[in-house]
Design a protein around this motif. Structure first.
Motif, PDB file in Angstrom:
ATOM      1  N   ILE A 123      54.588  45.448  55.329  1.00  0.00           N
ATOM      2  CA  ILE A 123      53.941  46.747  55.499  1.00  0.00           C
ATOM      3  C   ILE A 123      54.791  47.584  56.450  1.00  0.00           C
ATOM      4  O   ILE A 123      55.608  47.048  57.187  1.00  0.00           O
ATOM      5  N   ARG A 124      54.607  48.891  56.388  1.00  0.00           N
ATOM      6  CA  ARG A 124      55.299  49.782  57.339  1.00  0.00           C
ATOM      7  C   ARG A 124      54.249  50.518  58.139  1.00  0.00           C
ATOM      8  O   ARG A 124      53.336  51.114  57.573  1.00  0.00           O
ATOM      9  N   ASP A 153      44.963  50.799  63.643  1.00  0.00           N
ATOM     10  CA  ASP A 153      45.415  49.409  63.496  1.00  0.00           C
ATOM     11  C   ASP A 153      44.937  48.871  62.140  1.00  0.00           C
ATOM     12  O   ASP A 153      44.208  49.546  61.396  1.00  0.00           O
ATOM     13  N   ILE A 154      45.333  47.650  61.818  1.00  0.00           N
ATOM     14  CA  ILE A 154      44.935  47.043  60.538  1.00  0.00           C
ATOM     15  C   ILE A 154      43.841  45.991  60.722  1.00  0.00           C
ATOM     16  O   ILE A 154      43.587  45.197  59.828  1.00  0.00           O
ATOM     17  N   VAL A 155      43.228  45.989  61.918  1.00  0.00           N
ATOM     18  CA  VAL A 155      42.099  45.077  62.159  1.00  0.00           C
ATOM     19  C   VAL A 155      40.914  45.862  62.688  1.00  0.00           C
ATOM     20  O   VAL A 155      41.068  46.956  63.243  1.00  0.00           O
ATOM     21  N   SER A 156      39.717  45.294  62.520  1.00  0.00           N
ATOM     22  CA  SER A 156      38.558  45.854  63.189  1.00  0.00           C
ATOM     23  C   SER A 156      37.756  44.710  63.815  1.00  0.00           C
ATOM     24  O   SER A 156      37.651  43.656  63.198  1.00  0.00           O
ATOM     25  N   SER A 212      34.531  34.543  68.418  1.00  0.00           N
ATOM     26  CA  SER A 212      34.157  34.219  67.036  1.00  0.00           C
ATOM     27  C   SER A 212      35.241  33.354  66.379  1.00  0.00           C
ATOM     28  O   SER A 212      36.385  33.310  66.842  1.00  0.00           O
ATOM     29  N   PRO A 213      34.891  32.657  65.298  1.00  0.00           N
ATOM     30  CA  PRO A 213      35.821  31.696  64.686  1.00  0.00           C
ATOM     31  C   PRO A 213      37.107  32.335  64.155  1.00  0.00           C
ATOM     32  O   PRO A 213      37.107  33.503  63.763  1.00  0.00           O
ATOM     33  N   GLY A 214      38.169  31.565  64.145  1.00  0.00           N
ATOM     34  CA  GLY A 214      39.440  32.027  63.589  1.00  0.00           C
ATOM     35  C   GLY A 214      40.078  33.077  64.468  1.00  0.00           C
ATOM     36  O   GLY A 214      40.030  32.994  65.687  1.00  0.00           O
ATOM     37  N   LEU A 215      40.675  34.087  63.826  1.00  0.00           N
ATOM     38  CA  LEU A 215      41.400  35.125  64.560  1.00  0.00           C
ATOM     39  C   LEU A 215      40.513  35.938  65.496  1.00  0.00           C
ATOM     40  O   LEU A 215      40.993  36.504  66.465  1.00  0.00           O
ATOM     41  N   GLY A 216      39.234  36.063  65.147  1.00  0.00           N
ATOM     42  CA  GLY A 216      38.314  36.809  66.004  1.00  0.00           C
ATOM     43  C   GLY A 216      38.276  38.298  65.725  1.00  0.00           C
ATOM     44  O   GLY A 216      37.568  39.042  66.398  1.00  0.00           O
ATOM     45  N   VAL A 217      39.068  38.758  64.749  1.00  0.00           N
ATOM     46  CA  VAL A 217      38.992  40.158  64.303  1.00  0.00           C
ATOM     47  C   VAL A 217      38.988  40.154  62.777  1.00  0.00           C
ATOM     48  O   VAL A 217      39.501  39.226  62.150  1.00  0.00           O
ATOM     49  N   GLU A 218      38.410  41.197  62.179  1.00  0.00           N
ATOM     50  CA  GLU A 218      38.429  41.348  60.724  1.00  0.00           C
ATOM     51  C   GLU A 218      39.713  42.058  60.314  1.00  0.00           C
ATOM     52  O   GLU A 218      40.130  43.016  60.963  1.00  0.00           O
ATOM     53  N   VAL A 219      40.312  41.571  59.238  1.00  0.00           N
ATOM     54  CA  VAL A 219      41.532  42.195  58.751  1.00  0.00           C
ATOM     55  C   VAL A 219      41.158  43.226  57.683  1.00  0.00           C
ATOM     56  O   VAL A 219      40.370  42.943  56.791  1.00  0.00           O
ATOM     57  N   ARG A 260      43.348  48.703  53.800  1.00  0.00           N
ATOM     58  CA  ARG A 260      44.398  49.456  54.488  1.00  0.00           C
ATOM     59  C   ARG A 260      45.746  48.752  54.329  1.00  0.00           C
ATOM     60  O   ARG A 260      46.776  49.393  54.125  1.00  0.00           O
ATOM     61  N   ILE A 261      45.731  47.424  54.394  1.00  0.00           N
ATOM     62  CA  ILE A 261      46.981  46.681  54.218  1.00  0.00           C
ATOM     63  C   ILE A 261      47.532  46.925  52.819  1.00  0.00           C
ATOM     64  O   ILE A 261      48.732  47.162  52.644  1.00  0.00           O
ATOM     65  N   GLU A 262      46.658  46.905  51.812  1.00  0.00           N
ATOM     66  CA  GLU A 262      47.095  47.195  50.437  1.00  0.00           C
ATOM     67  C   GLU A 262      47.822  48.539  50.398  1.00  0.00           C
ATOM     68  O   GLU A 262      48.886  48.676  49.798  1.00  0.00           O
ATOM     69  N   ALA A 263      47.224  49.513  51.066  1.00  0.00           N
ATOM     70  CA  ALA A 263      47.787  50.867  51.028  1.00  0.00           C
ATOM     71  C   ALA A 263      49.141  50.933  51.740  1.00  0.00           C
ATOM     72  O   ALA A 263      49.979  51.767  51.390  1.00  0.00           O
ATOM     73  N   LEU A 264      49.350  50.063  52.704  1.00  0.00           N
ATOM     74  CA  LEU A 264      50.592  50.101  53.486  1.00  0.00           C
ATOM     75  C   LEU A 264      51.673  49.185  52.923  1.00  0.00           C
ATOM     76  O   LEU A 264      52.821  49.219  53.371  1.00  0.00           O
ATOM     77  N   THR A 265      51.303  48.345  51.946  1.00  0.00           N
ATOM     78  CA  THR A 265      52.233  47.330  51.445  1.00  0.00           C
ATOM     79  C   THR A 265      53.359  47.943  50.617  1.00  0.00           C
ATOM     80  O   THR A 265      53.113  48.721  49.702  1.00  0.00           O
ATOM     81  N   VAL A 266      54.600  47.554  50.947  1.00  0.00           N
ATOM     82  CA  VAL A 266      55.738  48.024  50.159  1.00  0.00           C
ATOM     83  C   VAL A 266      56.347  46.902  49.301  1.00  0.00           C
ATOM     84  O   VAL A 266      57.097  47.172  48.366  1.00  0.00           O
TER      85      VAL A 266
END
Ligand code: OSB
Ligand code: MG
Length: 378
Positions: A13-14, A331-334, A350-357, A361-367
């Motif tokens: 992503i950019r 950012d790309i997390v909430s 919270s479990p795992g990373l602790g933030v929602e991805v 938005r990532i789809e839109a930024l993916t090159v």
């Protein structure tokens, strides 16, 4: 909690920075970021981030070499294979393979987050973290004048940052630092980071940093040097902190034995992941070397890993884990990463990373994207 990674999707992503970030060896305006999505055999999934930059001016790796290393050599070592603990993944990735630490770390750290997601447990607690909040520092890039730098540093102090790191290089060092010191006073926790811009020929010049009462000076000499830093440290009162040179536990041992520095900046991406980060943390703790967590202009995904690591007990110095809005318009997390008025970032429970991805938005930024799965090998 065992894990078995069935697929890894790589994406570039950019993400444009809110302002250009200049260090002694170059400037970053837009981050090209390599994200990994790891999917477990039982359906659990998580995201990780490779910290390599666009160009190899920090270490020999770049986002392009990391993509190649992951696709060709690293992912095939883990895909479809069952690991009893995430700590075993580092061994599989590093055996008979030299370098490519950032590429290794992207998979290795993802494996820890996958295990935390499955447990379910917070990433910080899986790592053995004890802190509920992390003291936050800011890293301010090289500015066009001492006054501009003093303005930026003054604003940061007002925002609550607990450590202010100022990038320096020859010609933009002593007068810049004095401008900040004069503006903020001697109580402000200031440090400098040279990103390898000096040599031992500059020793007399660097010794003058001692007048500034800095908390530390980070990596003044070559990116792969340990021996010369010891010579410089013998001449300076200011503690030297190593960043680039510490690529594994052996280099941390070298620093301690040779007295090349008194502090280590641990970036998990630089040392091939969490197993090595924890080992370096423990080694430093038993040698009374304080550590802190550095940053590589990560998105909110990489930040989650840094915050979790920095919750370990010997991370006694504020880390470069600035809030999302210091880097990105969005950012790309909430939720986005935030810092309170006293400069603390909370460690998620919270479990795992602790933030929602934010996948949309990532789809839109993916090159670019590609999915790696186990291939039958002869
Ligand atoms: O030397 O710590 C460094 C960013 C890119 C490359 C090297 C460095 C840095 C930083 C950024 O200082 C710290 C951050 O992410 O806030
Ligand atoms: Mg540094």
């Amino acid at each position: 909690m065992s894990l078995q990674i069935e697929s890894i999707t790589l994406r570039e992503i950019r993400l444009p920075l809110v302002e250009p970030f200049r260090i002694s060896s170059g400037v970053t305006t837009t981050r090209r970021i390599l994200l990994l999505e790891l999917v477990d055999a039982d359906g659990a999934s998580t995201w990780s981030e490779c910290v390599a930059g666009d160009f190899p001016n920090y270490s020999p790796e770049s986002i392009d070499t990391a993509t190649l290393a992951i696709r060709e050599w690293l992912a095939p070592r883990v895909l479809g294979r069952r690991f009893e603990t995430p700590g075993d993944v580092a061994v599989a990735l590093s055996e008979d393979l030299r370098g490519h630490e950032m590429a290794q770390a992207a998979i290795e750290m993802g494996a820890w987050a996958l295990a935390a997601t499955k447990a379910p447990q917070s990433l910080a607690s899986l790592l053995g973290g004890t802190r509920k909040r992390i003291g936050t520092g800011i890293s301010i890039g090289i500015q066009s004048s001492p006054e501009d730098l003093a303005n930026k540093a003054e604003k940061a102090l007002g925002e609550g940052y607990r450590k202010i790191k100022l990038k320096i290089k020859p010609g933009q060092d002593l007068d810049y630092l004095h401008a900040v010191r004069n503006r903020l006073g001697f109580d402000a926790p200031l440090m400098a980071d040279a990103n390898n811009a000096y040599t031992l020929d500059d020793t007399d010049h660097l010794v003058q940093l001692d007048d500034l009462d800095l908390v530390m000076v980070e990596q003044p000499l070559a990116w792969d040097d340990v021996a010369r830093h010891a010579e410089l440290q013998r001449r300076m009162r200011t503690p030297i902190c190593l960043d680039e040179s510490i690529t594994n536990i052996a280099r941390a041992e070298d620093m301690i034995r040779l007295r090349s520095g008194r502090i280590i900046n641990i970036k998990p991406g630089r040392v091939a992941g969490f197993a090595a980060s924890k080992a370096i943390h423990d080694l430093c703790e038993s040698n009374d070397i304080p550590v802190w967590c550095g940053g590589m202009l990560e998105s909110g995904i990489g930040r989650a890993y840094n915050v979790a690591l920095a919750s370990l007990p010997n991370f006694t110095i504020p880390g470069d884990v600035s809030p999302s809005n210091r880097y990105w318009a969005r950012d790309i997390v909430s939720p986005e990463w935030t810092m309170d008025a006293d400069g603390w970032v909370e460690v998620p429970e919270s479990p795992g990373l602790g933030v929602e991805v934010d996948r949309e938005r990532i789809e839109a930024l993916t090159v670019q994207r590609e999915t790696l799965r186990r291939t039958s090998r002869v």
